[in-house]
Design an enzyme around this catalytic site. Structure first.
Site, PDB file in Angstrom:
ATOM      1  N   ARG A 186     -20.195  80.035 -16.700  1.00 41.49           N
ATOM      2  CA  ARG A 186     -21.238  80.965 -16.253  1.00 41.49           C
ATOM      3  C   ARG A 186     -21.266  82.153 -17.198  1.00 41.49           C
ATOM      4  O   ARG A 186     -20.565  83.123 -17.022  1.00 41.49           O
ATOM      5  CB  ARG A 186     -20.938  81.432 -14.826  1.00 41.49           C
ATOM      6  CG  ARG A 186     -21.956  82.420 -14.257  1.00 41.49           C
ATOM      7  CD  ARG A 186     -21.627  82.725 -12.799  1.00 41.49           C
ATOM      8  NE  ARG A 186     -22.520  83.740 -12.236  1.00 41.49           N
ATOM      9  CZ  ARG A 186     -22.323  85.055 -12.348  1.00 41.49           C
ATOM     10  NH1 ARG A 186     -21.267  85.544 -13.005  1.00 41.49           N
ATOM     11  NH2 ARG A 186     -23.166  85.918 -11.810  1.00 41.49           N
TER      12      ARG A 186
ATOM     13  N   SER B 294     -27.261  77.565  -4.930  1.00 34.09           N
ATOM     14  CA  SER B 294     -26.858  78.721  -4.107  1.00 34.09           C
ATOM     15  C   SER B 294     -27.844  78.841  -2.955  1.00 34.09           C
ATOM     16  O   SER B 294     -29.052  78.666  -3.162  1.00 34.09           O
ATOM     17  CB  SER B 294     -26.940  80.017  -4.920  1.00 34.09           C
ATOM     18  OG  SER B 294     -26.181  79.927  -6.074  1.00 34.09           O
TER      19      SER B 294
ATOM     20  N   LYS C 151     -20.649  90.039  -9.477  1.00 37.97           N
ATOM     21  CA  LYS C 151     -22.076  89.711  -9.635  1.00 37.97           C
ATOM     22  C   LYS C 151     -22.863  90.956  -9.232  1.00 37.97           C
ATOM     23  O   LYS C 151     -22.876  91.343  -8.057  1.00 37.97           O
ATOM     24  CB  LYS C 151     -22.465  88.520  -8.770  1.00 37.97           C
ATOM     25  CG  LYS C 151     -23.951  88.108  -8.829  1.00 37.97           C
ATOM     26  CD  LYS C 151     -24.202  86.887  -7.943  1.00 37.97           C
ATOM     27  CE  LYS C 151     -25.657  86.583  -7.691  1.00 37.97           C
ATOM     28  NZ  LYS C 151     -26.400  86.019  -8.822  1.00 37.97           N
TER      29      LYS C 151
HETATM   30  C1  LIG Z   1     -21.406  84.315  -8.885  1.00 39.94           C
HETATM   31  C2  LIG Z   1     -21.350  84.909  -7.528  1.00 39.94           C
HETATM   32  N1  LIG Z   1     -22.246  84.566  -6.538  1.00 39.94           N
HETATM   33  C3  LIG Z   1     -22.061  85.191  -5.366  1.00 39.94           C
HETATM   34  S1  LIG Z   1     -20.739  86.284  -5.504  1.00 39.94           S
HETATM   35  C4  LIG Z   1     -20.424  85.859  -7.143  1.00 39.94           C
HETATM   36  C5  LIG Z   1     -19.324  86.483  -7.936  1.00 39.94           C
HETATM   37  C6  LIG Z   1     -17.984  85.953  -7.522  1.00 39.94           C
HETATM   38  O1  LIG Z   1     -17.006  86.568  -8.325  1.00 39.94           O
HETATM   39  P1  LIG Z   1     -15.603  87.004  -7.720  1.00 39.94           P
HETATM   40  O2  LIG Z   1     -14.845  85.743  -7.357  1.00 39.94           O
HETATM   41  O3  LIG Z   1     -14.933  87.750  -8.861  1.00 39.94           O
HETATM   42  O4  LIG Z   1     -15.889  87.879  -6.537  1.00 39.94           O
HETATM   43  C1  LIG Z   2     -24.142  82.215  -7.855  1.00 41.99           C
HETATM   44  C2  LIG Z   2     -23.351  81.147  -7.578  1.00 41.99           C
HETATM   45  C3  LIG Z   2     -23.092  80.753  -6.221  1.00 41.99           C
HETATM   46  N1  LIG Z   2     -22.287  79.687  -5.957  1.00 41.99           N
HETATM   47  C4  LIG Z   2     -21.742  79.001  -6.980  1.00 41.99           C
HETATM   48  C5  LIG Z   2     -20.846  77.826  -6.608  1.00 41.99           C
HETATM   49  F1  LIG Z   2     -19.678  78.302  -6.180  1.00 41.99           F
HETATM   50  F2  LIG Z   2     -20.639  77.046  -7.675  1.00 41.99           F
HETATM   51  F3  LIG Z   2     -21.419  77.115  -5.625  1.00 41.99           F
HETATM   52  N2  LIG Z   2     -21.920  79.309  -8.265  1.00 41.99           N
HETATM   53  C6  LIG Z   2     -22.716  80.356  -8.638  1.00 41.99           C
HETATM   54  N3  LIG Z   2     -22.895  80.654  -9.862  1.00 41.99           N
END
Ligand SMILES: Cc1ncsc1CCOP(=O)(O)O
Ligand SMILES: C=C1C=NC(C(F)(F)F)=NC1=N
Length: 219
Positions: free
Chosen positions: A46, A117, A146
């Protein structure tokens, strides 16, 4: 649908590591290899947000990370960038609600794994109809990784999915740590998806091993 069975997808989602070069202050290839040795079950490339690589540099990093995943027999999933996933013949893609429509992506990628998602039962049902193989639900807990994450929703949507007997594989994401991971599994998710708890860890290998024990209910 994908060549993977639903049961196999549920197994793969157990400990889902996600990262890009801007999620770690040390070499991303090194962090990924430590996480692979520690027992992650699937990896998502990502490369997004501030300082993310683009073009050739992004492609070359993705290729190196895919090679590492292949070496450890762990599926390699690409976030958002469908062209990159196809160019690398990745094992799957993950898309958000604001990306290309799931139905179009399913046509493009054939039987690769398709993750979507979703933030409501409605979005989950639409993704299922479009042929999604799993759903990412979150942010479960507050996260700073994020920047444009939706509102924190806890495990309530995971519980709703179970109440409505929706059988699609589910992975929780957002602010997940050693201390708060197990309730997500208990609520009925097939696994947890993690960025910073592993990518920023002092020792990514040890951290991954500990998280694996937690999600397997062994700690
Ligand atoms: C990609 C994404 N989508 C929802 S929260 C998130 C970030 C998750 O990162 P972390 O595990 O560091 O909280
Ligand atoms: C925004 C996101 C939400 N969920 C997931 C996953 F955990 F793979 F399902 N990946 C992402 N990049």
């Amino acid at each position: 649908m994908t060549t993977y069975t639903r049961e196999r997808i549920k197994e793969l989602l157990k400990l889902y590591f996600i990262m890009g070069s801007n999620n770690s202050s040390i070499a991303p290839d090194y962090v990924l290899e430590e996480a692979l040795k520690g027992g992650i079950s699937v990896f998502q490339f990502r490369e997004k947000g501030k300082g993310a690589l683009e073009g050739k540099a992004k492609f070359q990093l993705a290729k190196r990370m895919q090679k590492l995943c292949n070496h450890y027999n762990v599926p390699f999933i690409v976030n958002d960038d469908i062209e990159l996933a196809i160019a690398l013949d990745a094992d799957g893609v993950h898309i958000g609600q604001e990306d290309e429509k799931a139905i179009k992506v399913r046509e493009w990628i054939g039987n690769k794994v398709l993750g979507v998602s979703a933030h409501s039962i409605q979005e989950i049902k639409l993704a299922m109809e479009a042929g999604a193989d799993y759903i990412g639900i979150g942010p479960i807990y507050p996260t700073s990784t994020k920047k444009d994450a939706k509102s924190v929703q806890g495990i309530s949507l995971i519980e709703k999915v179970k109440e409505q007997n929706l059988t699609i594989p589910i992975v929780g994401i957002g602010g997940i740590t050693i201390d708060n991971a197990f309730p997500i599994i208990k609520a009925g998710a097939d696994g947890v998806a993690i960025i910073s708890e592993i990518s920023m860890a002092e020792n990514p290998y040890e951290q991954t091993k500990r998280l694996k024990k937690v999600v397997l209910g062994q700690e």
